[in-house]
Structure formats: C-alpha cells, structure tokens
Design a protein around this motif. Structure first.
Motif, PDB file in Angstrom:
ATOM      1  N   PHE A 149      -8.221  -0.820   0.057  1.00  0.00           N
ATOM      2  CA  PHE A 149      -7.063  -1.305  -0.674  1.00  0.00           C
ATOM      3  C   PHE A 149      -6.893  -2.814  -0.471  1.00  0.00           C
ATOM      4  N   ARG A 150      -6.975  -3.278   0.763  1.00  0.00           N
ATOM      5  CA  ARG A 150      -6.776  -4.698   1.041  1.00  0.00           C
ATOM      6  C   ARG A 150      -7.907  -5.540   0.439  1.00  0.00           C
ATOM      7  N   LEU A 179      -4.438   6.213   0.657  1.00  0.00           N
ATOM      8  CA  LEU A 179      -5.465   5.257   0.272  1.00  0.00           C
ATOM      9  C   LEU A 179      -6.164   4.714   1.509  1.00  0.00           C
ATOM     10  N   LYS A 196      -7.208   2.021   3.841  1.00  0.00           N
ATOM     11  CA  LYS A 196      -6.558   0.737   4.105  1.00  0.00           C
ATOM     12  C   LYS A 196      -7.473  -0.441   3.809  1.00  0.00           C
ATOM     13  N   LEU A 229      -9.282   2.977  -5.497  1.00  0.00           N
ATOM     14  CA  LEU A 229      -8.248   3.790  -4.897  1.00  0.00           C
ATOM     15  C   LEU A 229      -8.795   5.163  -4.540  1.00  0.00           C
ATOM     16  N   GLN A 257       0.833  -1.207   0.000  1.00  0.00           N
ATOM     17  CA  GLN A 257       0.000   0.000   0.000  1.00  0.00           C
ATOM     18  C   GLN A 257       0.865   1.253   0.000  1.00  0.00           C
ATOM     19  N   GLU A 274       0.815   4.276  -2.709  1.00  0.00           N
ATOM     20  CA  GLU A 274       0.607   5.650  -2.260  1.00  0.00           C
ATOM     21  C   GLU A 274       1.768   6.549  -2.685  1.00  0.00           C
TER      22      GLU A 274
END
Length: 313
Positions: free
Chosen positions: A259-260, A254, A256, A310, A243, A247
């Motif tokens: 993103f995951r 972003l 978290k 994103l 990540q 970024e």
C-alpha cells in the motif's frame, strides 16, 4: 387507468470515522435520507441537497448520481409507484447531527458479511454457506442446481473462489431471493421457502438497504481508480490512517508495504513537515493530498490503478 408515479430522492452519504465506514441514516437508523423531488428545484441534485440538509442539518459535499430504482412493487402511498433516484455523497462525519432520529451508523451494521478485514468470519461458515447450500438443493432439476451453485460460489467466493468486494449488491440480492433478509418477507414472486431465521444485519424500510448496497459497491470500485478516498480524510493524516480508511471502505485488509509503495509511486500525497501526536509509540509523519495530481492525471489521461496493488493480507 395507470397508477400515478412519484419521484423520491435518496442519498447514500458516506464517511470514515476512526477507521470505520459510516453512513448517514434517518428514522432511527432504518432509512437513508430521502424525500420527494419538488418542481421548484432546478435539478434533481439540487433537490437532493435541499432534502438532505433539511432532514439532517448536514451539508453535502461531493455528490454523484448512483442509480434509478423503478421496480413495479415500489409503492409507498397507496397505489402510487415510487421511483427512487439515488445519489452517493462523500463527507466528514460531524460530532452531532442536531436531529434526534438522524445519526451515523457503521455500514457493516447492515451488511456484516461484507466486513472481511480480519478474514472470513463465522457468519459465512455457520449461517450463509449452509443456507445457500440448502437453497441450491431445493432446485427442481440438475441444471437449475448447477446454476444456483455457480451463482452462490461467484457471489460469495465459495469453494476456493475469489471474494470480489465490489459484488455487494449481487450478494444482497441473492440473500433477498433466498429469503434470508427481513425485507424479503411477503414479497410477491419469490419462490416458497421453508421458514428460515433472517441473517444478522439491520433491515431498512422499502429498498433502502438495496440502495445502500449499490452505494457501497460503487465506492469500493471507485477507490481503485480515483482518489475519492481523500474526500473522506482530514486535511492532514498519517499513512496508517489512510490505509485504515481504504481498508474500512473495501472491507479487506491490505499489505502495508504494498500500500505504501503504491501511494509513493502514484505521488498522491506529500509530507506536511508535521508529526502526529497523542498515539502510542513513535510519532508518525503527517501527509496531505496533492490536489494538483487530479489535474496532472486528467491532462495525461492516466488513472490510479489501485486494484493492481490492493492485495489482501
């Protein structure tokens, strides 16, 4: 008699180190790796690899052509017009280049206004916006003032507009036109402007900062649809490191969980079974990129829609 023309090969060689986007430079951080195309090279890309490795003692990995710059005012040797064929390369940063004048720099050294990982900074509010407003006010008539205002607002996300991280080149070219970067000094054809101190940001020789802006914009757009970020990662990494790399390249924070979730949905990585050590707090799982995902996506024809998830923090 027309002026002679020479071809120059220029490399934007990018890496991510300790969560920071880095670019390989020469001439004490004032230029990108570059050199003339030699007829004995079997291709432009072969010529680029040869020049970069000679200048930097650093091999090139992933490479793609960026753009050809052929402006009439690109003169380097007397009256010779220089055409630059630029390339973007992705790699890992070595500890030492082995050459005194060659080194890796944060690309935000050249474009500090592009780093919005912590949100808009004081540079925008205190330096860029007022100077763009002054440029708008200098327009000859109302129609031109409106065009200038619209251009500034779209490029920099002013007046409530959205910041588009891909518009790196458009922002730099606008600042160039307004006379806010040192490279604009003495350029023919620019309208006269009152004396203005240049913005923070290291200048580069000729139009290498413009070429760098083109490379950054290409990479920012590309990471949304292709898993090229993994070219910049070690063989094993944590999701936080991944990540932070995205970024760093995008210049924005972003979410978290989003993103995951995206990484899991796309099945881009797999656990190695190992754990990261040496950091504060609980050890984190180590992952690796699934190389076979490229073949799977090529067969299915699907892309990697990172842009969908994103979102800034």
């Amino acid at each position: 008699m027309e002026n002679p023309v020479a071809a120059e090969l220029v490399a934007v060689l990018a890496a991510v180190t300790d969560g920071q986007p880095r670019v390989l430079t020469t001439e004490d951080a004032r230029a990108l790796p570059a050199g003339p195309f030699e007829p004995n090279h079997r291709s432009l890309q072969a010529g680029l690899r040869a020049w970069v490795e000679t200048q930097t003692h650093h091999p090139l990995g992933y490479v793609e052509q960026l753009y050809t710059f052929a402006d009439r005012d690109r003169a380097d040797l007397g009256n010779t017009q220089v055409i630059s064929v630029s390339y973007l390369g992705l790699t890992r940063e070595p500890e030492e280049t082995g050459v005194a004048s060659v080194g890796w720099q944060s690309w935000y050294r050249y474009f500090p206004w592009e780093d919005r990982r912590q949100g808009p900074d004081v540079l925008m509010a205190q330096a860029i916006e007022p100077r763009l407003a002054a440029w708008v006010a200098l327009a000859d008539d109302a129609a031109m003032r409106q065009r200038r205002a619209d251009r500034a607002a779209i490029s920099f996300g002013l007046h409530g507009g959205a910041w588009n991280e891909d518009m790196v080149l458009q922002r730099y070219e606008l600042l160039f036109e307004v006379g806010l970067v040192p490279e604009a000094q003495g350029v023919a054809g620019l309208p006269p402007l009152p004396p203005i101190a240049p913005l923070p940001g290291t200048a580069m020789r000729h139009d290498h900062r413009r070429i760098l802006a083109t490379g950054i914009a290409r990479l920012r757009a590309k990471i949304k649809y292709r898993p090229v970020v993994f070219e910049l990662m070690p063989a094993e990494f944590t999701l936080l490191q991944l990540q932070q790399a995205v970024e760093a390249l995008a210049g924005r924070g972003l979410h978290k969980q989003n993103f995951r979730r995206l990484i899991e949905q796309q099945e881009l990585v797999e656990e190695t079974g190992g754990m990261a050590s040496g950091g504060a707090g609980r050890p984190a799982k180590l992952f690796r990129f699934r190389r076979d995902v490229l073949l799977e996506r090529a067969i299915s024809g699907s892309k990697l829609p990172l842009a969908r998830e994103l979102h800034p923090v």
